[in-house]
Motif scaffolding. Structure first.
Motif, PDB file in Angstrom:
ATOM      1  N   TYR A 138       0.798  -1.581   0.262  1.00  0.00           N
ATOM      2  CA  TYR A 138      -0.053   0.141  -0.184  1.00  0.00           C
ATOM      3  C   TYR A 138       0.698   1.293   0.168  1.00  0.00           C
ATOM      4  CZ  TYR A 138      -3.733  -3.006   0.992  1.00  0.00           C
ATOM      5  OH  TYR A 138      -4.820  -4.238   0.827  1.00  0.00           O
ATOM      6  N   GLY A 139       2.120   0.762  -0.209  1.00  0.00           N
ATOM      7  CA  GLY A 139       2.774   2.151  -0.244  1.00  0.00           C
ATOM      8  C   GLY A 139       3.955   2.510  -1.390  1.00  0.00           C
ATOM      9  N   MET A 140       5.273   2.885  -1.155  1.00  0.00           N
ATOM     10  CA  MET A 140       6.159   2.788  -2.288  1.00  0.00           C
ATOM     11  C   MET A 140       7.851   2.890  -1.136  1.00  0.00           C
ATOM     12  SD  MET A 140       7.201   6.184  -3.757  1.00  0.00           S
ATOM     13  CE  MET A 140       7.673   7.710  -3.289  1.00  0.00           C
ATOM     14  N   ASP A 141       8.689   1.975  -1.041  1.00  0.00           N
ATOM     15  CA  ASP A 141      10.191   2.101  -0.372  1.00  0.00           C
ATOM     16  C   ASP A 141      10.919   2.259  -0.924  1.00  0.00           C
ATOM     17  OD1 ASP A 141       8.258   0.093   1.500  1.00  0.00           O
ATOM     18  OD2 ASP A 141       8.835  -1.788   0.479  1.00  0.00           O
ATOM     19  N   ILE A 142      11.767   3.149  -0.121  1.00  0.00           N
ATOM     20  CA  ILE A 142      12.676   3.987  -0.602  1.00  0.00           C
ATOM     21  C   ILE A 142      13.787   3.442   0.141  1.00  0.00           C
ATOM     22  CG2 ILE A 142      13.489   6.811  -1.172  1.00  0.00           C
ATOM     23  CD1 ILE A 142      10.495   7.779  -0.453  1.00  0.00           C
ATOM     24  N   ALA A 143      15.466   2.860  -0.635  1.00  0.00           N
ATOM     25  CA  ALA A 143      16.376   2.971   0.431  1.00  0.00           C
ATOM     26  C   ALA A 143      17.413   3.603  -0.187  1.00  0.00           C
ATOM     27  CB  ALA A 143      15.793   1.098   0.284  1.00  0.00           C
ATOM     28  N   GLN A 144      18.168   3.542   1.118  1.00  0.00           N
ATOM     29  CA  GLN A 144      19.453   4.147   0.596  1.00  0.00           C
ATOM     30  C   GLN A 144      21.102   3.965   1.536  1.00  0.00           C
ATOM     31  OE1 GLN A 144      20.676   7.933  -1.897  1.00  0.00           O
ATOM     32  NE2 GLN A 144      21.895   8.585   0.440  1.00  0.00           N
TER      33      GLN A 144
END
Length: 439
Positions: free
Chosen positions: A331-337
């Motif tokens: 139900y969303g988005m994943d942002i990774a760094q």
């Protein structure tokens, strides 16, 4: 003037629309809270019933354990009795062996006597003994001796008979007692097995009830958490309404001040132009045909800075977008760094709905926003540590919230970001793909 009136009307219309939507949202939240409370009451009743069943089952198990212990004690006593009876049987076997030996000896003696009587002609032998006496005294001695022999024979036969009866009787008693004990033992062992099976069934029922109790506790905790979130959303929406009112009042005040300043500047310009015209008229005797100087043009307002309703909440690449995936709906988005201090910021101005630790979201922040008359909710999950903001706090776009982390139900450091067009709810029916709003 007409254009200003239209703009003012549109502005008021937008404000009233915003408050109407807010009122409807608050009403919807109240309905959900009431529904949750009703479900909580129902689940609490189920939990109480479950606990009563557990108490009853535990009582039954304790009674079964008591019966099993008594039965095991009886089995132990029966086994001891059987051992004692077997020992008695061994003792009787030895006695029977002695009796059998004595009977065998008597049988041999009686056979010998019978053979002797047969060979000597039976009763004639007794007569010969009596008639062969030398005198009366010898006669009496011989008669007495014969009586003694006859009595001995009779005693031997009687004892022989008793020994045989005793052997049969003792053997029958012992065998009967052993059979009875074995029967009792089998019955007790059967009862013990039955009680043990009943205990297993009750224990299985108890385990099932305990599992149901855990599920009910989890459900009630989820309802509690949802109710807390709904209450927090209700407070955040009210705070956002107040913020919208303040911003609208501030905007109107600035517009009024700008209009007043513009009017004052125009009035001043007219006064200055009139003064110049009068001065020129006086100096030229009124015959000058020179045209009045043109007032300088009004300064062109600087263009308003381009703003976005939402900005990227963190740096990195989008590793998973909105939509279905193998584990279910995302139900969303994943942002990774990579890095230990990748900051997370508020995607838009608003009011912090909740900032706490969730078993699924980990360290999470919910923010309620009113943008262009529309209610939004943003969610920032799996933060490294306790959020930098608190419930009820008003935040601006870009406010620092925390760092990317791996808390809760997470697999690796990242930010899970959700955008809901409306209030957040357990079914996430208001969730939308955030990317179009961020681009």
């Amino acid at each position: 003037m007409k254009r200003k009136l239209v703009m003012a009307t549109l502005s008021l219309s937008l404000v009233f629309s915003t408050y109407t939507v807010s009122a409807e949202t608050l009403s919807s939240i109240k309905e959900k809270k009431e529904k949750n409370r009703s479900e909580q009451t129902e689940k609490q009743g189920e939990l109480k019933k479950n606990q009563n069943q557990q108490d009853h089952t535990l009582d039954q198990i304790q009674k079964l354990e008591s019966s099993i212990n008594k039965t095991l004690n009886d089995i132990g006593n029966k086994k001891e009795s059987i051992q004692e009876t077997k020992a008695s049987i061994e003792k009787l076997k030895k006695e029977i062996d002695v009796l059998k030996k004595r009977i065998k000896e008597r049988d041999a003696l009686l056979k010998e006597r019978v053979t002797s009587m047969y060979e000597s002609g039976g009763a004639v032998n007794y007569l010969d003994v009596v008639l062969g006496s030398k005198d009366f005294g010898d006669f009496l001695d011989r008669v007495f001796a014969l009586n003694v022999i006859a009595e001995q024979d009779k005693a031997i036969l009687e004892e022989h008979k008793q020994d045989k009866e005793s052997v049969e009787k003792k053997k029958g008693q012992v065998e009967s007692e052993l059979l009875s004990l074995n029967t009792d033992l089998n019955e007790l062992e059967g009862l013990n097995q039955k009680l043990t099976d009943q205990k297993k069934q009750k224990s299985a029922l108890l385990a099932q009830l305990e599992t149901e109790e855990d599920h009910l506790h989890d459900h009630i905790m989820q309802l509690d958490e949802t109710n807390e979130l709904l209450s927090a959303q209700e407070a955040a929406i009210k705070a956002e309404i107040e913020r919208a009112k303040r911003e609208e009042a501030e905007r109107k005040k600035k517009e009024a001040e700008a209009r007043a300043a513009a009017a004052a500047a125009a009035e001043k310009a007219r006064a200055e132009a009139a003064a110049r015209e009068k001065k020129q008229s006086n100096s030229g005797g009124g015959s000058s045909s020179s045209p009045a100087p043109t007032p300088p043009p009004a300064p062109t307002p600087a263009p308003a800075p381009v703003s976005r309703d939402f900005i990227m909440p963190s740096q990195g690449i989008i590793t998973s977008g909105f939509g279905n995936r193998s584990a279910g709906m995302h139900y969303g988005m994943d942002i990774a760094q990579g890095g230990s201090t990748v900051p997370i910021v508020a995607a838009a101005s608003g009011t912090v709905t909740r900032a706490y630790y969730s078993s699924s979201y980990g360290n999470v922040v919910y923010i309620t926003h009113f943008i262009n008359g529309q209610l939004y909710t943003t969610l920032y999950a799996h933060m490294r540590s306790t959020p930098a903001v608190s419930q009820g706090q008003s935040v601006s776009q870009g406010t620092f919230l925390g760092y990317q982390g791996n808390t809760g139900a997470s697999r690796g450091q990242h930010l899970h970001f959700e955008l809901h067009k409306g209030p957040w709810n357990g079914s996430k029916s208001n969730a939308v793909d955030p990317r179009p709003y961020l681009q």
